[in-house]
Design a protein around this motif. Structure first.
Motif, mmCIF file in Angstrom:
data_model
loop_
_atom_site.group_PDB
_atom_site.id
_atom_site.type_symbol
_atom_site.label_atom_id
_atom_site.label_comp_id
_atom_site.label_asym_id
_atom_site.label_seq_id
_atom_site.Cartn_x
_atom_site.Cartn_y
_atom_site.Cartn_z
ATOM 1 N N PRO A 143 4.907 25.269 0.025
ATOM 2 C CA PRO A 143 4.547 23.846 -0.092
ATOM 3 C C PRO A 143 5.780 22.985 -0.350
ATOM 4 O O PRO A 143 6.638 23.352 -1.151
ATOM 5 N N LYS A 144 5.848 21.841 0.345
ATOM 6 C CA LYS A 144 7.009 20.970 0.228
ATOM 7 C C LYS A 144 6.582 19.505 0.219
ATOM 8 O O LYS A 144 5.635 19.132 0.908
ATOM 9 N N ALA A 145 7.338 18.701 -0.511
ATOM 10 C CA ALA A 145 7.050 17.265 -0.528
ATOM 11 C C ALA A 145 7.314 16.639 0.839
ATOM 12 O O ALA A 145 6.718 15.626 1.203
ATOM 13 N N GLU A 146 8.212 17.241 1.614
ATOM 14 C CA GLU A 146 8.481 16.716 2.956
ATOM 15 C C GLU A 146 8.854 17.850 3.896
ATOM 16 O O GLU A 146 9.555 18.787 3.507
ATOM 17 N N GLY A 147 8.404 17.765 5.130
ATOM 18 C CA GLY A 147 8.762 18.761 6.138
ATOM 19 C C GLY A 147 7.883 20.003 6.077
ATOM 20 O O GLY A 147 6.862 20.027 5.396
ATOM 21 N N GLY A 174 0.815 -1.211 0.000
ATOM 22 C CA GLY A 174 0.000 0.000 0.000
ATOM 23 C C GLY A 174 0.845 1.257 0.000
ATOM 24 O O GLY A 174 2.068 1.215 0.161
ATOM 25 N N GLU A 175 0.186 2.397 -0.185
ATOM 26 C CA GLU A 175 0.865 3.697 -0.159
ATOM 27 C C GLU A 175 0.211 4.603 0.885
ATOM 28 O O GLU A 175 -0.972 4.448 1.193
ATOM 29 N N VAL A 176 1.011 5.545 1.374
ATOM 30 C CA VAL A 176 0.547 6.416 2.451
ATOM 31 C C VAL A 176 0.488 7.868 1.975
ATOM 32 O O VAL A 176 1.467 8.398 1.448
ATOM 33 N N VAL A 177 -0.663 8.487 2.162
ATOM 34 C CA VAL A 177 -0.850 9.905 1.845
ATOM 35 C C VAL A 177 -1.130 10.645 3.149
ATOM 36 O O VAL A 177 -2.128 10.360 3.819
ATOM 37 N N HIS A 178 -0.255 11.556 3.516
ATOM 38 C CA HIS A 178 -0.438 12.334 4.737
ATOM 39 C C HIS A 178 -0.969 13.725 4.373
ATOM 40 O O HIS A 178 -0.333 14.448 3.610
ATOM 41 N N LEU A 179 -2.132 14.058 4.916
ATOM 42 C CA LEU A 179 -2.709 15.377 4.639
ATOM 43 C C LEU A 179 -2.147 16.410 5.610
ATOM 44 O O LEU A 179 -2.264 16.253 6.826
ATOM 45 N N THR A 180 -1.536 17.435 5.076
ATOM 46 C CA THR A 180 -0.939 18.494 5.896
ATOM 47 C C THR A 180 -0.905 19.801 5.114
ATOM 48 O O THR A 180 -0.646 19.790 3.903
ATOM 49 N N MET A 181 -1.149 20.899 5.777
ATOM 50 C CA MET A 181 -1.154 22.184 5.068
ATOM 51 C C MET A 181 0.228 22.587 4.550
ATOM 52 O O MET A 181 0.353 23.543 3.799
ATOM 53 N N TYR A 182 1.269 21.831 4.942
ATOM 54 C CA TYR A 182 2.635 22.146 4.510
ATOM 55 C C TYR A 182 3.067 21.347 3.277
ATOM 56 O O TYR A 182 4.159 21.557 2.756
ATOM 57 N N GLY A 183 2.211 20.415 2.837
ATOM 58 C CA GLY A 183 2.619 19.464 1.806
ATOM 59 C C GLY A 183 2.480 19.961 0.373
ATOM 60 O O GLY A 183 2.166 21.120 0.104
ATOM 61 N N SER A 184 2.720 19.053 -0.555
ATOM 62 C CA SER A 184 2.596 19.353 -1.988
ATOM 63 C C SER A 184 1.141 19.652 -2.331
ATOM 64 O O SER A 184 0.234 18.970 -1.854
ATOM 65 N N PRO A 185 0.914 20.653 -3.192
ATOM 66 C CA PRO A 185 -0.457 21.022 -3.543
ATOM 67 C C PRO A 185 -1.224 19.851 -4.159
ATOM 68 O O PRO A 185 -0.750 19.237 -5.113
ATOM 69 N N VAL A 186 -2.389 19.550 -3.618
ATOM 70 C CA VAL A 186 -3.187 18.403 -4.079
ATOM 71 C C VAL A 186 -3.424 18.440 -5.584
ATOM 72 O O VAL A 186 -3.367 17.400 -6.261
#
Lengths: 179, 179
Positions: free
Chosen positions: B165-169, A79-91
């Motif tokens: 926005p970042k892929a990590e951190g 499986g793969e993991v997607v973490h939702l966070t306001m700091y992440g890559s734009p959806v």
């Protein structure tokens, strides 16, 4: 697509309603189940199970005190993991890549403090806008985009209650599933 | 498109976090303001204003004890009213019609009990799935569909804080707007 949710760091007193909304959003938008961590909250789990019983489908809810290896186990099982966070890559930039792999997804919804480990282990850290808002709307919009609107066609089998959509007023069909 | 939100029947003790999430979702997805009714909640309003101050933009929050004529006034001024309810017309069937008129929109988000009058006065009663989930995810997904993803391009002027926005951190720019 097989979608499962992991809700981190639930606090019984403070988060009961938010976590309940996370669970119901997960169900309505096509996830198969949710795993809660943090404080155990039997009442919340019973409330969600009660919604499933009345409104149908096979959504399940479980509690896992230690989720430390859960993400890695998920990945080991393909499986793969997607973490939702306001700091992440734009959806809007990554959602099609996430869809394309066709692998089962674990969507991680954070709590008050998310350990660095989660950012590192996730296959994708994804932001639903880079503004502060809500894990509930983030999950809803993410699943809507991941499902490409197919959540609107979902059937919830074995429901006692079913809404008949109407331009005005309310209509609910009550089905007796017992003989 | 000019979008305003009306949140009905806020209860200070029970709804504080949910209503806060409604407010922040409204802001992040492009609404210009929200009007709260029900119990007055000064602390909630200050919290939302504090987010606006730090994260930018011109989102405003107001309280209106009696919202009885608010929908009708809105319509008299040339606006239209969209009431979000799980009993309404499927969003995927009506959203393009709602977009097309180009008129300013008041999106009504219900509370624990929504009077029949709201269903009758609204130009559209719209469901975001016909399953029970959350006013927060309903609002998020509705605004995302109404905005056609343009919420992802919004700029929030005058922000002290801005996420890169970042892929990590995590990376957050801190801007000093004061001299």
């Amino acid at each position: 697509m097989n979608i499962s949710i992991l809700r981190l760091d639930h606090r019984r007193r403070r988060d009961a309603r938010i976590t309940t909304h996370v669970c119901l959003t997960a169900r309505a938008f096509g996830a198969s189940d949710i795993v809660l961590s943090g404080e155990k909250d039997q009442k919340l789990m019973e409330n969600v199970e009660d919604v499933v019983k009345r409104w149908g489908g096979s959504f399940s809810i479980n509690y896992k005190k230690n989720w430390d290896n859960y993400m890695e186990e998920w990945q080991k099982q393909g499986g793969e993991v997607v973490h939702l966070t306001m700091y992440g890559s734009p959806v809007q930039e990554v959602v099609s890549e996430i869809q394309k792999t066709g692998k089962k997804k674990l969507v991680v919804v954070g709590g008050s403090r998310v350990p660095t480990k989660v950012y590192k282990s996730a296959d994708w850290n994804v932001s639903i806008t880079n503004q502060p808002h809500s894990e509930v709307s983030s999950l809803g919009v993410f699943l809507h985009m991941l499902m490409e609107g197919k959540e609107f066609e979902l059937k919830f089998e074995g429901a006692d209650l079913e809404v008949v959509p109407k331009a005005e007023g309310k209509e609910v069909l009550t089905k007796k599933n017992d003989p």
